[in-house]
Enzyme design. Sequence first.
Site, mmCIF file in Angstrom:
data_model
loop_
_atom_site.group_PDB
_atom_site.id
_atom_site.type_symbol
_atom_site.label_atom_id
_atom_site.label_comp_id
_atom_site.label_asym_id
_atom_site.label_seq_id
_atom_site.Cartn_x
_atom_site.Cartn_y
_atom_site.Cartn_z
ATOM 1 N N HIS A 17 0.857 -1.205 0.000
ATOM 2 C CA HIS A 17 0.000 0.000 0.000
ATOM 3 C C HIS A 17 0.882 1.239 0.000
ATOM 4 O O HIS A 17 1.578 1.496 0.986
ATOM 5 C CB HIS A 17 -0.899 0.024 1.243
ATOM 6 N N HIS A 19 1.419 5.518 -1.937
ATOM 7 C CA HIS A 19 1.017 6.604 -2.837
ATOM 8 C C HIS A 19 2.262 7.127 -3.547
ATOM 9 O O HIS A 19 3.241 7.482 -2.895
ATOM 10 C CB HIS A 19 0.376 7.751 -2.038
ATOM 11 N N LYS A 103 -9.929 -0.339 -4.756
ATOM 12 C CA LYS A 103 -9.821 0.384 -3.486
ATOM 13 C C LYS A 103 -11.130 1.052 -3.120
ATOM 14 O O LYS A 103 -11.700 1.804 -3.913
ATOM 15 C CB LYS A 103 -8.726 1.449 -3.623
ATOM 16 N N HIS A 140 -10.096 1.500 2.903
ATOM 17 C CA HIS A 140 -9.782 2.561 3.867
ATOM 18 C C HIS A 140 -10.917 2.515 4.888
ATOM 19 O O HIS A 140 -12.039 2.907 4.586
ATOM 20 C CB HIS A 140 -9.702 3.934 3.195
ATOM 21 N N HIS A 178 -3.895 -0.206 6.528
ATOM 22 C CA HIS A 178 -3.324 0.672 7.558
ATOM 23 C C HIS A 178 -4.155 0.703 8.853
ATOM 24 O O HIS A 178 -4.620 1.747 9.275
ATOM 25 C CB HIS A 178 -3.064 2.085 7.028
ATOM 26 N N ASP A 251 1.820 2.791 3.380
ATOM 27 C CA ASP A 251 1.004 3.999 3.195
ATOM 28 C C ASP A 251 1.885 5.236 3.036
ATOM 29 O O ASP A 251 1.499 6.339 3.419
ATOM 30 C CB ASP A 251 0.008 4.207 4.350
HETATM 31 O O1 DOR Z 1 -2.510 9.878 5.533
HETATM 32 C C1 DOR Z 1 -3.003 9.543 4.474
HETATM 33 N N1 DOR Z 1 -2.545 10.023 3.308
HETATM 34 N N2 DOR Z 1 -4.020 8.682 4.490
HETATM 35 C C2 DOR Z 1 -4.690 8.377 3.377
HETATM 36 O O2 DOR Z 1 -5.624 7.634 3.460
HETATM 37 C C3 DOR Z 1 -4.355 9.038 2.084
HETATM 38 C C4 DOR Z 1 -2.966 9.474 2.069
HETATM 39 C C5 DOR Z 1 -2.644 10.414 0.930
HETATM 40 O O3 DOR Z 1 -3.109 10.184 -0.195
HETATM 41 O O4 DOR Z 1 -1.904 11.357 1.149
HETATM 42 ZN ZN ZN Z 2 -2.981 5.279 1.745
#
Ligand code: DOR
Ligand code: ZN
Length: 351
Positions: A17, A19, A103, A140, A178, A251
């Site tokens: 997981h 980004h 997701k 989530h 998470h 995450d």
């Molecule tokens: O802290 C987070 N940042 N939680 C999330 O669910 C999304 C993520 C983000 O895209 O920055």
């Molecule tokens: Zn995330």
Amino acid sequence: MTAAPESLTIRRPDDWHLHFRDGATMRAVVPHTATQFARAIVMPNLSPPVTTSAQAAAYRERILDAVPEGAQFTPLMTAYLTDQTDADDLAQGHAAGIFTAAKLYPAGATTNSAHGVTDVANIMAVLERMAAIGMPLCVHGEVTSADIDIFDREAVFIDRVLAPLVSKLPELKVIFEHITTSQAVQFVDGASANVAATITPQHLHINRNAMLVGGMRPHMYCLPVAKREEHRLALRRAATSGSAKYFLGTDSAPHHRAAKESDCGCAGIFNAPFALESYLAVFEEESAIAQFEGFASENGPRIYGLPLNEGSVTLEKTTHIVPDEVDGGDARIVPFHAGETLNWRLVSVTD
Ligand code: DOR
Ligand code: ZN
């Protein structure tokens, strides 16, 4: 004469997981992940979100272009579910190897989730299709109602959404992502083998004091937000227990410094640069280094039904200080553990 450093070699891990964003930020952050992990589940919460297999295929190419020469890395793409998701496109994308999973963002729960699902009832046909074809659902797990305290949103989500969903569709593979609470650990422990969870490094290292004591610390803010100490301890026990239901998902969420240090700071902790070192510190502190390989490299692929990696990574016991900032493309990003000393360092990777 100096003693040989202690070292640890494990099967090459995956990050289930994270980004990457897009554009210059993506190009700056991908190398951190691609040089540690063989694969990563890439979140689709771009703006606009990755909702179709054509968008996911194009995004995957942009990520692959950012992988440094010599690194072996496979991005595993996810579909951003909306109230309008087309089950046929989703299933075709899965069959074609473009979508590994889908997701579920409850609408309004976090960064770029405005197009998310307003009520799970609206996507029941899509979820039934996913269950039928064995496509995992990444979740989530937070409710978004204004009347629910932010620290209770995960526990309430279990009661109101996740438990009913899992009993309605027991054959659906669910990754509760998470997780941050003892209630989540209890739920996952008690659920069938189709329900598993990822745990981030930050939720193993910090509780909510890290964010709020002595001043507001925006770089410790992510969603779901870190909870009380008793929850952190429950997560540590789960991660290091040897249970095959828990596995690595950082995450990692890059946001430029100015976007974090603002009137309305973005949620997200950028932990990619030293993700493995950060997790290993926890396993060492818990005297559970023997469980590290299962958590980092074996449980995830087994749950996703994918082969284990063939390569390996070696970490050595050497202290180093995490930089205060790293390159984020157009601007700087403050990494997790900035200014702190870590005791392990990744020294080699084989494919
Ligand atoms: O802290 C987070 N940042 N939680 C999330 O669910 C999304 C993520 C983000 O895209 O920055
Ligand atoms: Zn995330």
